[in-house]
Design an enzyme around this catalytic site. Structure first.
Site, PDB file in Angstrom:
ATOM      1  N   GLN A   1      -8.884 -16.139 -65.945  1.00  0.00           N
ATOM      2  CA  GLN A   1      -9.725 -16.742 -64.916  1.00  0.00           C
ATOM      3  C   GLN A   1      -9.422 -18.228 -64.748  1.00  0.00           C
ATOM      4  O   GLN A   1      -9.554 -18.773 -63.646  1.00  0.00           O
ATOM      5  CB  GLN A   1     -11.198 -16.540 -65.268  1.00  0.00           C
ATOM      6  CG  GLN A   1     -11.647 -15.089 -65.192  1.00  0.00           C
ATOM      7  CD  GLN A   1     -11.347 -14.446 -63.854  1.00  0.00           C
ATOM      8  OE1 GLN A   1     -11.888 -14.850 -62.825  1.00  0.00           O
ATOM      9  NE2 GLN A   1     -10.469 -13.442 -63.853  1.00  0.00           N
TER      10      GLN A   1
ATOM     11  N   TYR B   1     -13.100 -14.217 -43.970  1.00  0.00           N
ATOM     12  CA  TYR B   1     -12.144 -15.277 -44.291  1.00  0.00           C
ATOM     13  C   TYR B   1     -11.373 -14.917 -45.554  1.00  0.00           C
ATOM     14  O   TYR B   1     -11.961 -14.530 -46.567  1.00  0.00           O
ATOM     15  CB  TYR B   1     -12.852 -16.622 -44.492  1.00  0.00           C
ATOM     16  CG  TYR B   1     -11.856 -17.745 -44.666  1.00  0.00           C
ATOM     17  CD1 TYR B   1     -11.198 -18.278 -43.568  1.00  0.00           C
ATOM     18  CD2 TYR B   1     -11.532 -18.241 -45.925  1.00  0.00           C
ATOM     19  CE1 TYR B   1     -10.258 -19.287 -43.717  1.00  0.00           C
ATOM     20  CE2 TYR B   1     -10.592 -19.245 -46.090  1.00  0.00           C
ATOM     21  CZ  TYR B   1      -9.952 -19.762 -44.981  1.00  0.00           C
ATOM     22  OH  TYR B   1      -9.013 -20.738 -45.131  1.00  0.00           O
TER      23      TYR B   1
ATOM     24  N   GLU C   1     -58.540 -13.680 -38.048  1.00  0.00           N
ATOM     25  CA  GLU C   1     -57.448 -14.655 -37.931  1.00  0.00           C
ATOM     26  C   GLU C   1     -57.559 -15.506 -36.668  1.00  0.00           C
ATOM     27  O   GLU C   1     -56.664 -16.308 -36.382  1.00  0.00           O
ATOM     28  CB  GLU C   1     -56.092 -13.918 -37.963  1.00  0.00           C
ATOM     29  CG  GLU C   1     -55.820 -13.261 -39.314  1.00  0.00           C
ATOM     30  CD  GLU C   1     -54.409 -12.697 -39.440  1.00  0.00           C
ATOM     31  OE1 GLU C   1     -53.674 -12.702 -38.428  1.00  0.00           O
ATOM     32  OE2 GLU C   1     -54.041 -12.280 -40.547  1.00  0.00           O
TER      33      GLU C   1
ATOM     34  N   ASN D   1     -12.027 -22.741 -50.066  1.00  0.00           N
ATOM     35  CA  ASN D   1     -12.122 -24.003 -50.795  1.00  0.00           C
ATOM     36  C   ASN D   1     -13.394 -24.745 -50.402  1.00  0.00           C
ATOM     37  O   ASN D   1     -14.243 -24.242 -49.659  1.00  0.00           O
ATOM     38  CB  ASN D   1     -10.867 -24.849 -50.588  1.00  0.00           C
ATOM     39  CG  ASN D   1     -10.668 -25.235 -49.122  1.00  0.00           C
ATOM     40  OD1 ASN D   1     -11.597 -25.185 -48.313  1.00  0.00           O
ATOM     41  ND2 ASN D   1      -9.461 -25.617 -48.778  1.00  0.00           N
TER      42      ASN D   1
ATOM     43  N   HIS E   1     -55.231  -9.993 -29.802  1.00  0.00           N
ATOM     44  CA  HIS E   1     -54.553  -8.917 -30.528  1.00  0.00           C
ATOM     45  C   HIS E   1     -55.430  -7.668 -30.557  1.00  0.00           C
ATOM     46  O   HIS E   1     -54.959  -6.550 -30.328  1.00  0.00           O
ATOM     47  CB  HIS E   1     -54.248  -9.362 -31.968  1.00  0.00           C
ATOM     48  CG  HIS E   1     -53.048 -10.248 -32.097  1.00  0.00           C
ATOM     49  ND1 HIS E   1     -52.979 -11.479 -31.515  1.00  0.00           N
ATOM     50  CD2 HIS E   1     -51.871 -10.066 -32.766  1.00  0.00           C
ATOM     51  CE1 HIS E   1     -51.810 -12.036 -31.805  1.00  0.00           C
ATOM     52  NE2 HIS E   1     -51.114 -11.196 -32.565  1.00  0.00           N
TER      53      HIS E   1
ATOM     54  N   ASP F   1     -11.221  -7.551 -60.627  1.00  0.00           N
ATOM     55  CA  ASP F   1     -10.599  -8.299 -59.533  1.00  0.00           C
ATOM     56  C   ASP F   1      -9.759  -7.392 -58.644  1.00  0.00           C
ATOM     57  O   ASP F   1      -9.558  -7.687 -57.467  1.00  0.00           O
ATOM     58  CB  ASP F   1      -9.703  -9.409 -60.094  1.00  0.00           C
ATOM     59  CG  ASP F   1     -10.490 -10.606 -60.595  1.00  0.00           C
ATOM     60  OD1 ASP F   1     -11.678 -10.727 -60.238  1.00  0.00           O
ATOM     61  OD2 ASP F   1      -9.933 -11.411 -61.366  1.00  0.00           O
TER      62      ASP F   1
ATOM     63  N   GLN G   1     -11.809 -24.985 -39.745  1.00  0.00           N
ATOM     64  CA  GLN G   1     -11.613 -24.627 -38.344  1.00  0.00           C
ATOM     65  C   GLN G   1     -11.755 -23.119 -38.118  1.00  0.00           C
ATOM     66  O   GLN G   1     -12.199 -22.693 -37.045  1.00  0.00           O
ATOM     67  CB  GLN G   1     -10.261 -25.134 -37.833  1.00  0.00           C
ATOM     68  CG  GLN G   1      -9.036 -24.670 -38.578  1.00  0.00           C
ATOM     69  CD  GLN G   1      -8.653 -25.575 -39.739  1.00  0.00           C
ATOM     70  OE1 GLN G   1      -9.498 -26.259 -40.317  1.00  0.00           O
ATOM     71  NE2 GLN G   1      -7.380 -25.570 -40.101  1.00  0.00           N
TER      72      GLN G   1
ATOM     73  N   THR H   1     -14.517 -20.174 -59.838  1.00  0.00           N
ATOM     74  CA  THR H   1     -14.734 -18.931 -60.571  1.00  0.00           C
ATOM     75  C   THR H   1     -15.221 -19.201 -61.989  1.00  0.00           C
ATOM     76  O   THR H   1     -14.959 -20.262 -62.561  1.00  0.00           O
ATOM     77  CB  THR H   1     -13.451 -18.087 -60.594  1.00  0.00           C
ATOM     78  OG1 THR H   1     -13.751 -16.783 -61.131  1.00  0.00           O
ATOM     79  CG2 THR H   1     -12.372 -18.734 -61.439  1.00  0.00           C
TER      80      THR H   1
ATOM     81  N   HIS I   1      -7.025 -19.458 -61.913  1.00  0.00           N
ATOM     82  CA  HIS I   1      -7.439 -19.531 -60.515  1.00  0.00           C
ATOM     83  C   HIS I   1      -7.483 -20.966 -60.009  1.00  0.00           C
ATOM     84  O   HIS I   1      -7.094 -21.252 -58.878  1.00  0.00           O
ATOM     85  CB  HIS I   1      -8.836 -18.923 -60.342  1.00  0.00           C
ATOM     86  CG  HIS I   1      -8.843 -17.449 -60.120  1.00  0.00           C
ATOM     87  ND1 HIS I   1      -8.403 -16.868 -58.961  1.00  0.00           N
ATOM     88  CD2 HIS I   1      -9.258 -16.434 -60.907  1.00  0.00           C
ATOM     89  CE1 HIS I   1      -8.536 -15.551 -59.041  1.00  0.00           C
ATOM     90  NE2 HIS I   1      -9.050 -15.265 -60.220  1.00  0.00           N
TER      91      HIS I   1
ATOM     92  N   GLU J   1     -20.687 -15.551 -63.036  1.00  0.00           N
ATOM     93  CA  GLU J   1     -20.058 -14.695 -62.023  1.00  0.00           C
ATOM     94  C   GLU J   1     -19.500 -13.436 -62.689  1.00  0.00           C
ATOM     95  O   GLU J   1     -19.745 -12.314 -62.231  1.00  0.00           O
ATOM     96  CB  GLU J   1     -18.929 -15.477 -61.340  1.00  0.00           C
ATOM     97  CG  GLU J   1     -18.161 -14.668 -60.302  1.00  0.00           C
ATOM     98  CD  GLU J   1     -16.935 -15.407 -59.782  1.00  0.00           C
ATOM     99  OE1 GLU J   1     -16.420 -15.003 -58.736  1.00  0.00           O
ATOM    100  OE2 GLU J   1     -16.485 -16.374 -60.438  1.00  0.00           O
ATOM    101  N   HIS J   2     -18.737 -13.607 -63.759  1.00  0.00           N
ATOM    102  CA  HIS J   2     -18.192 -12.500 -64.547  1.00  0.00           C
ATOM    103  C   HIS J   2     -18.685 -12.632 -65.987  1.00  0.00           C
ATOM    104  O   HIS J   2     -18.491 -13.677 -66.605  1.00  0.00           O
ATOM    105  CB  HIS J   2     -16.659 -12.533 -64.579  1.00  0.00           C
ATOM    106  CG  HIS J   2     -16.007 -12.661 -63.235  1.00  0.00           C
ATOM    107  ND1 HIS J   2     -15.532 -13.866 -62.746  1.00  0.00           N
ATOM    108  CD2 HIS J   2     -15.740 -11.736 -62.282  1.00  0.00           C
ATOM    109  CE1 HIS J   2     -15.006 -13.683 -61.560  1.00  0.00           C
ATOM    110  NE2 HIS J   2     -15.120 -12.396 -61.242  1.00  0.00           N
TER     111      HIS J   2
END
Length: 435
Positions: free
Chosen positions: A264, A126, A421, A219, A426, A367, A190, A242, A267, A333-334
């Site tokens: 940043q 995506y 067991e 999002n 087995h 980035d 979707q 971010t 964003h 994250e960074h």
């Protein structure tokens, strides 16, 4: 613009003082669930309807024709094409080095276990298309998948009214440069539904086959949809807003730190920008620089919202050890490190999506053209997860091959454990080989 918190002389627990953006996806599940169910039931018809509703355009078809991909690549400016080609080249070099090697082990005579890595067969990638256009995200998702050996790759990106219902041409051009032929003009929840369940047209023809794994940021509706379909398919992560955290001592350069925080913040209004420093003069200088630089940036209002939000702050502490403790509690994250001894500091960093050392390694380099991957864990998830990499698209498989003597050597052990067991059949399955 940024809030200053003076923690010097304080014994406050690191985790309790950390600003953090929140993304509560439970609030959007009631919106997303019917969309996913509708896409599962009606396929292409539902996808077209949601494109009209959410994107304001009905694409000519959900699959982008091959000639449109070629045209988009041909129409890339020389500068953008060269930049994308450089990013692709560097990303391939870095990700090729991540390929794990197979191994063969003999636990005993006539016994062999092979540890091998198998690529996921089909992956849906995506690529957002909302407030900004992200051809770099095409590269960051596609390259590790290709290096891993994924043979079937499909991209989905929202249709754009300005481009006749196609995704943004820069995204299409990047896909073509990477050799991707399967691109869909579908966005939002979707698109996640399309990847998870597949999509057929009204004649019953399968236009988009389902995938096994969905990756890529989006999002809150995309994040909610990914959580909802997890189990039907695999997902990479629920990426939140971010984050950047800068660790700096008195040697840090205020103009550079301010520019990185702003970079940043542009964003998203929920983006988090945090400075942790041992120097009050540097803290004050950074805050002054942020005020000056933010006025002239293109997305000034968005930046202002991010930097004045509760998720952003400047924290002043007594020692670099305290700063490192805060960084590990935050798991950014960074994480940028700008100190007199970056190499020593980074050795103490355990939780971070990616770490950027020194004055000439801004997050924006990562980035785009560092060669590293910019799809990274947010919200503290770096404490238990990694950024997108080649292994994200691989499955570990063990191939076991024992001969008669190899099995005979451990047969009694298998039987003993099976009895312990309460699973005697087995052991009997082993004994049957020697009757």
């Amino acid at each position: 613009m940024l809030t200053l918190k003076d923690l010097r002389g304080s014994s406050v627990d690191a985790a309790s003082v950390l600003p953090r953006a929140s993304q509560d996806i439970s609030a959007t599940i009631e919106t997303v669930a019917p969309i996913l169910d509708d896409v599962r039931q009606r396929g292409v018809s539902a996808l077209m309807q949601y494109s009209e509703k959410f994107d304001g355009v009905r694409p000519p078809s959900i699959r982008v024709p091959a000639e449109k991909l070629r045209e988009a690549a041909d129409q890339l400016s020389a500068e953008v094409r060269e930049a994308l080609e450089t990013l692709i080249l560097r990303a391939r070099e870095v990700h090729n080095a991540q390929l794990p090697a197979a191994s063969v082990v003999s636990p005993g005579p006539d016994a062999q276990v092979t540890n091998r890595w198998a690529p996921i067969r089909r992956v849906g990638l995506y690529v957002p298309g909302g407030q900004a256009v992200y051809p770099s995200s095409v590269v960051m998702n596609v390259v590790p998948a290709q290096v891993a050996g994924v043979r079937s790759l499909a991209i989905a990106s929202p249709p754009q009214k300005d481009f006749g219902g196609l995704p943004h041409p820069t995204i299409l051009g990047a896909a073509h440069l990477l050799g991707i032929e399967e691109v869909y003009a579908v966005g939002g929840a979707q698109a996640v539904g399309m990847f998870a369940y597949g999509a057929r047209d009204e004649a019953g023809t399968q236009v988009c086959p389902p995938v096994s794994l969905i990756t890529g940021p989006g999002n809150i509706f995309v994040a909610t949809a990914k959580r909802a379909v997890q189990g039907v398919v695999g997902i990479d992560a629920e990426a939140g807003p971010t984050e950047i955290m800068v660790l700096a001592d008195e040697t840090g350069k205020a103009p550079l730190i301010a520019s990185d925080l702003i970079s940043q913040a542009e964003h998203d209004a929920l983006a988090a920008a945090v400075l942790v420093t041992t120097s009050m003069p540097l803290a004050q200088a950074v805050m002054e620089q942020v005020e000056v630089q933010a006025r002239s940036t293109l997305h000034a209002e968005r930046v202002k919202q991010a930097l004045t939000g509760s998720q952003s702050a400047v924290l002043v502490v007594d020692t670099m050890e305290q700063a490192v403790e805060i960084a590990n509690a935050y798991g950014a994250e960074h994480l940028e490190v700008m100190t007199a001894d970056d190499a020593a500091v980074v050795e103490e960093i355990h939780n971070a999506g990616a770490v950027f050392l020194g004055d000439f390694t801004p997050v924006s380099l990562g980035d785009y053209c560092a060669g590293s991957n910019h799809v990274l864990p947010t919200g503290g998830a770096s404490a238990y997860s990694s950024g997108l990499n080649v292994s994200s698209f691989l499955r570990s498989q063990q191939v076991v091959h024992y001969g008669e003597s190899g099995l005979r050597q451990v047969a009694a052990h298998v039987t003993a454990l099976a009895q312990a067991e309460g699973l005697p059949a087995h052991g009997e399955a082993v004994e049957a080989r020697f009757r």
